[in-house]
Design a protein around this motif. Structure first.
Motif, PDB file in Angstrom:
ATOM      1  N   LEU A  57       0.873  -1.179   0.000  1.00 13.01           N
ATOM      2  CA  LEU A  57       0.000   0.000   0.000  1.00 13.01           C
ATOM      3  C   LEU A  57       0.903   1.220   0.000  1.00 13.01           C
ATOM      4  O   LEU A  57       1.680   1.420   0.930  1.00 13.01           O
ATOM      5  N   VAL A  58       0.854   2.007  -1.071  1.00 11.44           N
ATOM      6  CA  VAL A  58       1.742   3.167  -1.147  1.00 11.44           C
ATOM      7  C   VAL A  58       0.947   4.425  -1.494  1.00 11.44           C
ATOM      8  O   VAL A  58      -0.069   4.367  -2.187  1.00 11.44           O
ATOM      9  N   GLY A  59       1.452   5.546  -1.009  1.00  9.48           N
ATOM     10  CA  GLY A  59       0.773   6.816  -1.255  1.00  9.48           C
ATOM     11  C   GLY A  59       1.761   7.846  -1.769  1.00  9.48           C
ATOM     12  O   GLY A  59       2.895   7.920  -1.293  1.00  9.48           O
ATOM     13  N   ALA A  60       1.334   8.609  -2.762  1.00 11.30           N
ATOM     14  CA  ALA A  60       2.142   9.703  -3.289  1.00 11.30           C
ATOM     15  C   ALA A  60       1.534  11.015  -2.799  1.00 11.30           C
ATOM     16  O   ALA A  60       0.547  11.472  -3.360  1.00 11.30           O
ATOM     17  N   PRO A  61       2.113  11.593  -1.757  1.00 10.97           N
ATOM     18  CA  PRO A  61       1.497  12.785  -1.175  1.00 10.97           C
ATOM     19  C   PRO A  61       1.437  13.972  -2.128  1.00 10.97           C
ATOM     20  O   PRO A  61       0.532  14.798  -2.002  1.00 10.97           O
ATOM     21  N   ALA A  62       2.347  14.030  -3.087  1.00 12.02           N
ATOM     22  CA  ALA A  62       2.344  15.180  -3.992  1.00 12.02           C
ATOM     23  C   ALA A  62       1.040  15.245  -4.789  1.00 12.02           C
ATOM     24  O   ALA A  62       0.534  16.333  -5.062  1.00 12.02           O
ATOM     25  N   CYS A  63       0.499  14.087  -5.165  1.00 18.33           N
ATOM     26  CA  CYS A  63      -0.746  14.136  -5.949  1.00 18.33           C
ATOM     27  C   CYS A  63      -1.960  13.628  -5.179  1.00 18.33           C
ATOM     28  O   CYS A  63      -3.067  13.652  -5.711  1.00 18.33           O
ATOM     29  N   ASP A  81      -2.439  10.531  -4.385  1.00 17.23           N
ATOM     30  CA  ASP A  81      -2.772   9.224  -4.951  1.00 17.23           C
ATOM     31  C   ASP A  81      -2.558   8.127  -3.915  1.00 17.23           C
ATOM     32  O   ASP A  81      -1.682   8.231  -3.064  1.00 17.23           O
ATOM     33  N   VAL A  82      -3.358   7.072  -4.057  1.00 13.72           N
ATOM     34  CA  VAL A  82      -3.125   5.901  -3.227  1.00 13.72           C
ATOM     35  C   VAL A  82      -3.231   4.663  -4.114  1.00 13.72           C
ATOM     36  O   VAL A  82      -4.091   4.591  -4.990  1.00 13.72           O
ATOM     37  N   GLY A 128      -6.114   7.505  -8.459  1.00 13.81           N
ATOM     38  CA  GLY A 128      -5.149   8.504  -8.894  1.00 13.81           C
ATOM     39  C   GLY A 128      -5.431   8.856 -10.340  1.00 13.81           C
ATOM     40  O   GLY A 128      -6.497   8.551 -10.872  1.00 13.81           O
ATOM     41  N   HIS A 182       6.761   9.930 -12.292  1.00 19.30           N
ATOM     42  CA  HIS A 182       6.590   9.584 -10.879  1.00 19.30           C
ATOM     43  C   HIS A 182       5.475   8.547 -10.663  1.00 19.30           C
ATOM     44  O   HIS A 182       5.484   7.832  -9.678  1.00 19.30           O
ATOM     45  N   VAL A 185       7.116   5.260 -10.889  1.00 21.92           N
ATOM     46  CA  VAL A 185       7.915   5.015  -9.684  1.00 21.92           C
ATOM     47  C   VAL A 185       7.003   4.511  -8.560  1.00 21.92           C
ATOM     48  O   VAL A 185       7.361   3.616  -7.791  1.00 21.92           O
ATOM     49  N   LEU A 186       5.821   5.079  -8.504  1.00 21.70           N
ATOM     50  CA  LEU A 186       4.859   4.644  -7.487  1.00 21.70           C
ATOM     51  C   LEU A 186       4.504   3.172  -7.690  1.00 21.70           C
ATOM     52  O   LEU A 186       4.424   2.398  -6.726  1.00 21.70           O
ATOM     53  N   ASP A 245       7.355   1.015  -6.581  1.00 24.62           N
ATOM     54  CA  ASP A 245       7.374   0.958  -5.118  1.00 24.62           C
ATOM     55  C   ASP A 245       6.274   0.039  -4.583  1.00 24.62           C
ATOM     56  O   ASP A 245       6.456  -0.632  -3.560  1.00 24.62           O
TER      57      ASP A 245
END
Lengths: 126, 181
Positions: A31-37, A39-40, A61, A104, A107-108, A111
């Motif tokens: 479970l990963v989150g990209a805080p910049a956008c 997104d989860v 996202g 990115h 990359v998410l 990850d």
């Protein structure tokens, strides 16, 4: 912003959307989150004898993030954990023709694969 | 180039600013560079006035919205939310994922009232987080170094949550839009 045909194709027909029971022995969950956008992304693998037999994802996202995770689940099916660990985001970028501003997202997805493998390994460490 | 957006508008550099004060400052400054004043001026002066007016507009658009003002201030303190950063908080991510699923299901089922309920709940949370920024920034902008060091990451964390909530609220709007269409 213009999406490539491949991104649109995955976005409109995402592969392997869904959820495995994360308590299941054979499942690893990333479970990963990209805080910049905001997104989860959740990516899950089903593993038998060190081989990923199935994979599912759920991503909230942008189109590129959904396409990246959809493609990621397709790529890792049939791979051993060791092979899946070596997947690089650049393979996703190439396959989907992602523009620089969307790298990115790949990359998410990379990850998320690693997080799912880590989770599986941790649960089987003992 | 000129200084910060706050300097451009002649405002103190802090988070807690009232919308009317920001508006007044903006209107005041734009009057000075209004094209009418430069009708007979040299071309170079007209261009300079136009550039200044665009800068003032950028400053105003950024500072008038609390979230954008907060993010701008965070950046001014040398803290950024990077493209490839990860939010290391499984519980929060799980909660967002579940809330997004609930919303997606309500949207597919055409349950407008359920979408509206989720929207109202998230708006409340959004407001709560904005309120929480006021004391946090007071610490960031205060004289106590330890307090500053402690508050800055918490400002960042709050702004990250606000991004997730903003994205969620956009989805609520989209869901309500397709109902109306």
């Amino acid at each position: 912003m213009a999406y490539s045909d491949k991104v649109i194709e995955h976005y409109e027909n995402p592969r392997n959307v869904g959820t495995f029971d994360k308590g299941d022995e054979e499942i690893g969950t990333g479970l990963v989150g990209a805080p910049a956008c905001g997104d989860v992304m959740r990516l899950q693998i089903k593993v038998k004898d060190g081989v990923i037999t199935d994979a599912k994802f759920k991503t909230f996202g942008c189109g590129s993030a959904i396409a990246s995770s959809s493609l990621a689940t397709e790529m890792i099916k049939g791979m051993t954990l060791e092979q899946a660990e070596t997947i690089k985001n650049t393979q996703i970028v190439e396959e989907l023709n992602l523009p620089p501003v969307k790298i990115h997202c790949s990359v998410l997805a990379e990850d998320a694969i690693k997080a799912a493998i880590d989770d599986y390994k941790k649960r089987h460490a003992r | 180039m000129s200084g910060s957006y706050f300097e451009l508008l002649g405002l103190p550099e802090r988070f807690d600013l009232a919308r009317p004060a920001i508006e007044a400052a903006y209107l005041d400054r734009t009057r000075e560079v209004h094209p009418d004043r430069f009708a007979t001026a040299a071309a170079s002066e007209r261009v300079a006035a136009l550039q200044r007016s665009m800068q003032l507009n950028d400053a105003y658009q950024t500072l008038r919205q609390p979230v954008r003002r907060a993010e701008y201030l965070l950046n001014r303190h040398g803290v950024f939310i990077g493209d490839n950063e990860r939010l290391d908080d499984a519980a929060f991510l799980m909660e967002i994922l579940e809330l997004r699923e609930e919303l997606a299901e309500a949207r597919v089922a055409g349950k407008l009232d359920e979408v509206a309920r989720l929207q109202a709940e998230m708006r409340r949370r959004h407001r709560g987080l904005l309120d929480a920024l006021i004391p946090l920034f007071a610490a960031v902008e205060g004289d106590d170094a330890a307090g500053r060091a402690d508050a800055l990451p918490r400002v960042k964390r709050t702004l990250i949550e606000l991004r997730y909530l903003a994205r969620y609220l956009e989805e609520c709007d989209a869901a309500l839009d397709d109902e109306e269409a």
